[in-house]
Design a protein around this motif. Structure first.
Motif, PDB file in Angstrom:
ATOM      1  N   VAL A  40       3.740  39.836 -55.856  1.00 27.86           N
ATOM      2  CA  VAL A  40       4.799  38.951 -56.325  1.00 27.86           C
ATOM      3  C   VAL A  40       4.225  37.542 -56.373  1.00 27.86           C
ATOM      4  O   VAL A  40       3.778  37.023 -55.352  1.00 27.86           O
ATOM      5  CB  VAL A  40       6.049  38.997 -55.413  1.00 27.86           C
ATOM      6  N   PHE A  41       4.208  36.980 -57.578  1.00 30.54           N
ATOM      7  CA  PHE A  41       3.749  35.607 -57.770  1.00 30.54           C
ATOM      8  C   PHE A  41       4.962  34.704 -57.827  1.00 30.54           C
ATOM      9  O   PHE A  41       5.933  35.003 -58.517  1.00 30.54           O
ATOM     10  CB  PHE A  41       3.002  35.454 -59.091  1.00 30.54           C
ATOM     11  N   MET A  42       4.894  33.569 -57.140  1.00 32.78           N
ATOM     12  CA  MET A  42       5.972  32.585 -57.193  1.00 32.78           C
ATOM     13  C   MET A  42       5.408  31.269 -57.685  1.00 32.78           C
ATOM     14  O   MET A  42       4.415  30.772 -57.175  1.00 32.78           O
ATOM     15  CB  MET A  42       6.603  32.382 -55.825  1.00 32.78           C
ATOM     16  N   TYR A  43       6.077  30.711 -58.689  1.00 36.12           N
ATOM     17  CA  TYR A  43       5.704  29.412 -59.230  1.00 36.12           C
ATOM     18  C   TYR A  43       6.491  28.317 -58.507  1.00 36.12           C
ATOM     19  O   TYR A  43       7.555  28.588 -57.945  1.00 36.12           O
ATOM     20  CB  TYR A  43       6.005  29.369 -60.729  1.00 36.12           C
ATOM     21  N   PRO A  44       6.005  27.062 -58.505  1.00 38.02           N
ATOM     22  CA  PRO A  44       6.734  25.969 -57.847  1.00 38.02           C
ATOM     23  C   PRO A  44       8.162  25.830 -58.388  1.00 38.02           C
ATOM     24  O   PRO A  44       8.417  26.091 -59.562  1.00 38.02           O
ATOM     25  CB  PRO A  44       5.903  24.725 -58.191  1.00 38.02           C
ATOM     26  N   LEU A  45       9.079  25.436 -57.504  1.00 34.74           N
ATOM     27  CA  LEU A  45      10.482  25.277 -57.870  1.00 34.74           C
ATOM     28  C   LEU A  45      10.690  24.080 -58.791  1.00 34.74           C
ATOM     29  O   LEU A  45      10.173  23.003 -58.535  1.00 34.74           O
ATOM     30  CB  LEU A  45      11.335  25.055 -56.622  1.00 34.74           C
ATOM     31  N   GLN A  46      11.465  24.271 -59.855  1.00 36.51           N
ATOM     32  CA  GLN A  46      11.842  23.196 -60.763  1.00 36.51           C
ATOM     33  C   GLN A  46      13.077  23.617 -61.499  1.00 36.51           C
ATOM     34  O   GLN A  46      13.116  24.741 -61.973  1.00 36.51           O
ATOM     35  CB  GLN A  46      10.757  22.918 -61.792  1.00 36.51           C
ATOM     36  N   PRO A  47      14.021  22.817 -61.715  1.00 36.98           N
ATOM     37  CA  PRO A  47      14.426  21.635 -60.941  1.00 36.98           C
ATOM     38  C   PRO A  47      15.250  22.060 -59.732  1.00 36.98           C
ATOM     39  O   PRO A  47      15.651  23.214 -59.612  1.00 36.98           O
ATOM     40  CB  PRO A  47      15.291  20.874 -61.936  1.00 36.98           C
ATOM     41  N   ILE A  48      15.542  21.111 -58.871  1.00 34.01           N
ATOM     42  CA  ILE A  48      16.412  21.357 -57.716  1.00 34.01           C
ATOM     43  C   ILE A  48      17.602  20.418 -57.857  1.00 34.01           C
ATOM     44  O   ILE A  48      17.441  19.208 -57.960  1.00 34.01           O
ATOM     45  CB  ILE A  48      15.678  21.095 -56.386  1.00 34.01           C
ATOM     46  N   ASP A  49      18.808  20.990 -57.911  1.00 42.93           N
ATOM     47  CA  ASP A  49      20.039  20.213 -57.999  1.00 42.93           C
ATOM     48  C   ASP A  49      20.639  20.079 -56.603  1.00 42.93           C
ATOM     49  O   ASP A  49      20.744  21.059 -55.875  1.00 42.93           O
ATOM     50  CB  ASP A  49      21.066  20.903 -58.905  1.00 42.93           C
ATOM     51  N   ILE A  50      21.023  18.861 -56.252  1.00 39.55           N
ATOM     52  CA  ILE A  50      21.634  18.595 -54.958  1.00 39.55           C
ATOM     53  C   ILE A  50      23.064  18.135 -55.201  1.00 39.55           C
ATOM     54  O   ILE A  50      23.295  17.208 -55.975  1.00 39.55           O
ATOM     55  CB  ILE A  50      20.848  17.512 -54.191  1.00 39.55           C
ATOM     56  N   SER A  51      24.026  18.815 -54.544  1.00 36.52           N
ATOM     57  CA  SER A  51      25.420  18.425 -54.739  1.00 36.52           C
ATOM     58  C   SER A  51      26.158  18.394 -53.400  1.00 36.52           C
ATOM     59  O   SER A  51      26.058  19.325 -52.613  1.00 36.52           O
ATOM     60  CB  SER A  51      26.108  19.381 -55.709  1.00 36.52           C
ATOM     61  N   PRO A  52      26.905  17.282 -53.151  1.00 30.30           N
ATOM     62  CA  PRO A  52      27.690  17.193 -51.918  1.00 30.30           C
ATOM     63  C   PRO A  52      28.903  18.114 -51.992  1.00 30.30           C
ATOM     64  O   PRO A  52      29.468  18.323 -53.063  1.00 30.30           O
ATOM     65  CB  PRO A  52      28.116  15.727 -51.872  1.00 30.30           C
ATOM     66  N   GLN A  53      29.266  18.689 -50.874  1.00 34.19           N
ATOM     67  CA  GLN A  53      30.412  19.585 -50.795  1.00 34.19           C
ATOM     68  C   GLN A  53      31.572  18.897 -50.085  1.00 34.19           C
ATOM     69  O   GLN A  53      31.387  17.878 -49.413  1.00 34.19           O
ATOM     70  CB  GLN A  53      30.017  20.869 -50.060  1.00 34.19           C
ATOM     71  N   VAL A  54      32.749  19.443 -50.218  1.00 33.48           N
ATOM     72  CA  VAL A  54      33.958  18.869 -49.631  1.00 33.48           C
ATOM     73  C   VAL A  54      33.851  18.765 -48.106  1.00 33.48           C
ATOM     74  O   VAL A  54      34.314  17.807 -47.504  1.00 33.48           O
ATOM     75  CB  VAL A  54      35.196  19.711 -50.024  1.00 33.48           C
ATOM     76  N   ASN A  55      33.183  19.729 -47.482  1.00 33.82           N
ATOM     77  CA  ASN A  55      33.097  19.750 -46.018  1.00 33.82           C
ATOM     78  C   ASN A  55      32.001  18.847 -45.455  1.00 33.82           C
ATOM     79  O   ASN A  55      31.701  18.890 -44.271  1.00 33.82           O
ATOM     80  CB  ASN A  55      32.905  21.181 -45.519  1.00 33.82           C
ATOM     81  N   GLY A  56      31.386  18.047 -46.294  1.00 33.39           N
ATOM     82  CA  GLY A  56      30.352  17.119 -45.828  1.00 33.39           C
ATOM     83  C   GLY A  56      28.949  17.687 -45.861  1.00 33.39           C
ATOM     84  O   GLY A  56      27.985  16.979 -45.603  1.00 33.39           O
TER      85      GLY A  56
END
Length: 134
Positions: A40-56
């Protein structure tokens, strides 16, 4: 700890204990020379989305690009490789199920969202010397 470590931990639980390799396309092409298959080959992650949630808390959403590879002979016809394609699809399915159940400490590490689709594309002789690979 990098996300690839958790993905590698999931890969190591798959049927047949495939080898896990991480890197760029050029690195993987070179590493394929000495890899034990299945792999199993894994390539670098792209893109990464960051989102705040209601619970902090914060959710990180990302796509992973994995290749489930088997060693084949270059002169085989496509129909002769269907067995490998089916085995790779079975590993991909198993990966999704096991990733959704993977835990680190008290919490679940991956959340596979219902309705998200995994895209699969059979590729033949990707790392063969005849095609410019190594």
């Amino acid at each position: 700890m990098p996300i690839r470590n958790q993905i590698e931990a999931v890969v190591q639980t798959l049927t047949g204990s495939p080898t896990f390799i991480y890197g760029t396309a050029n690195e993987l092409n070179q590493l394929a020379d000495d890899a034990a298959f299945p792999c199993v080959f894994m390539y670098p992650l792209q893109p990464i989305d960051i989102s705040p949630q209601v619970n902090g808390s914060v959710n990180n959403t990302f796509s992973i690009y994995l290749e489930f590879l088997f060693k084949t002979d270059f002169d085989e016809y496509t129909s002769a490789n269907e067995t490998y394609v089916n085995q790779a699809l079975a590993l991909a399915n198993e990966f999704i199920v096991k990733a959704s159940k993977y835990r680190e400490g008290q919490g679940r590490y991956f959340r596979i969202k219902a309705g998200d689709k995994a895209k699969c594309l059979p590729v033949y002789n990707k790392f063969s010397p005849e095609r410019g690979g190594r």
